[in-house]
Scaffold this motif. Sequence first.
Motif, PDB file in Angstrom:
ATOM      1  N   ARG A 115       8.647   3.555  -0.286  1.00  0.00           N
ATOM      2  CA  ARG A 115       9.502   4.740  -0.352  1.00  0.00           C
ATOM      3  C   ARG A 115       9.959   4.923  -1.795  1.00  0.00           C
ATOM      4  O   ARG A 115      10.223   3.947  -2.501  1.00  0.00           O
ATOM      5  N   LYS A 116      10.027   6.151  -2.212  1.00  0.00           N
ATOM      6  CA  LYS A 116      10.419   6.476  -3.579  1.00  0.00           C
ATOM      7  C   LYS A 116      11.754   5.806  -3.914  1.00  0.00           C
ATOM      8  O   LYS A 116      12.715   5.918  -3.162  1.00  0.00           O
ATOM      9  N   SER A 159       3.163   8.162  -6.118  1.00  0.00           N
ATOM     10  CA  SER A 159       1.853   7.642  -5.726  1.00  0.00           C
ATOM     11  C   SER A 159       0.980   7.531  -6.970  1.00  0.00           C
ATOM     12  O   SER A 159       1.029   8.396  -7.843  1.00  0.00           O
ATOM     13  N   LYS A 161       0.847  -1.209   0.000  1.00  0.00           N
ATOM     14  CA  LYS A 161       0.000   0.000   0.000  1.00  0.00           C
ATOM     15  C   LYS A 161       0.872   1.245   0.000  1.00  0.00           C
ATOM     16  O   LYS A 161       0.481   2.286  -0.513  1.00  0.00           O
ATOM     17  N   THR A 162       2.036   1.113   0.640  1.00  0.00           N
ATOM     18  CA  THR A 162       2.949   2.260   0.704  1.00  0.00           C
ATOM     19  C   THR A 162       4.362   1.798   0.347  1.00  0.00           C
ATOM     20  O   THR A 162       4.688   0.613   0.498  1.00  0.00           O
ATOM     21  N   GLU A 197      -4.158   0.997  -5.344  1.00  0.00           N
ATOM     22  CA  GLU A 197      -3.471   2.290  -5.193  1.00  0.00           C
ATOM     23  C   GLU A 197      -2.185   2.077  -4.402  1.00  0.00           C
ATOM     24  O   GLU A 197      -2.140   1.267  -3.484  1.00  0.00           O
ATOM     25  N   ILE A 198      -1.187   2.851  -4.748  1.00  0.00           N
ATOM     26  CA  ILE A 198       0.047   2.821  -3.967  1.00  0.00           C
ATOM     27  C   ILE A 198       0.426   4.249  -3.579  1.00  0.00           C
ATOM     28  O   ILE A 198       0.293   5.177  -4.382  1.00  0.00           O
ATOM     29  N   LYS A 199       0.854   4.385  -2.304  1.00  0.00           N
ATOM     30  CA  LYS A 199       1.255   5.696  -1.816  1.00  0.00           C
ATOM     31  C   LYS A 199       2.781   5.693  -1.684  1.00  0.00           C
ATOM     32  O   LYS A 199       3.336   4.877  -0.954  1.00  0.00           O
ATOM     33  N   VAL A 200       3.415   6.570  -2.412  1.00  0.00           N
ATOM     34  CA  VAL A 200       4.879   6.621  -2.400  1.00  0.00           C
ATOM     35  C   VAL A 200       5.335   7.889  -1.676  1.00  0.00           C
ATOM     36  O   VAL A 200       4.863   8.980  -1.986  1.00  0.00           O
ATOM     37  N   THR A 201       6.206   7.704  -0.700  1.00  0.00           N
ATOM     38  CA  THR A 201       6.659   8.865   0.091  1.00  0.00           C
ATOM     39  C   THR A 201       8.160   9.084  -0.062  1.00  0.00           C
ATOM     40  O   THR A 201       8.871   8.178  -0.446  1.00  0.00           O
TER      41      THR A 201
END
Lengths: 107, 151
Positions: free
Chosen positions: A14-15, A83, A11-12, A103-107
């Motif tokens: 790191r860039k 993301s 789901k998440t 969906e993917i959340k990229v931080t």
Amino acid sequence: MSTSIRIKAPKTARKGDVIELKALIQHKMESGYRRDEKGETIPRKILTEFVCLYDNEEIFRADFHPGVSANPILTFYTRATESGTLVFRWTEQTGEVFEDSTEIKVT
Amino acid sequence: MTPVVLNRRQLLLGASALGASAYALPVFGAGNGMEAAIKAMFGNGDIAEAKVKLTIPALSENGFSVPFEVEVDSPMTEDNHVTKIAIFSERNPIPLIATYHLSPRSGRAKVNGRIRLAGTQNVHAIAQMSDGSLYRASANSFVTVAACIIL
């Protein structure tokens, strides 16, 4: 035939990280080499293509032939860039398309 | 139909051709035209036995579903990455099983899935790099129940 698709993706992320993606679909992948009880060949009906889109850009593609098992599963990798939406799309030889997304959340 | 009469030279040629094919495919021979299928996809270039690691179970009790994993040693950068990985069988009715298309965005040149095997055989993985170079590996699996009766 009811077809269920399963996706496994983080789901998440790191860039820049390389993430593992898993795709599974319920499909007989009828090879065209089997015979029914009357001895008649059962016609071939397989999924011929799998595509993964990351924000509408193709990041992975697979071409399938009758040697791929029923209920195909595959694991592959991609680099988390931003993301967005991951689309998993399977295409049958008949042209019918089965797809699901996550969906993917990229931080 | 005219009877086929072979002289000594033709016999020797035939025998050496048989020897050559037996050398190229030591286990069961190219009954299904696998090498031709590989050439059709990748051309006639040399394919080095390096960089590719193919893993399949040494014993497959069910040929209908044999897990495999292929990993190619590559930095997966813009300049140097794997573009294609193909899985071939030397005994299935159709030699080509699946092709996977990768890009620098893959990050890692590793794929796994499940395949059908029509009997005990070597499975082959061929990888093409962004510079066009080719690498291969093979792995053997003893299949107790074959996926395909008709060969």
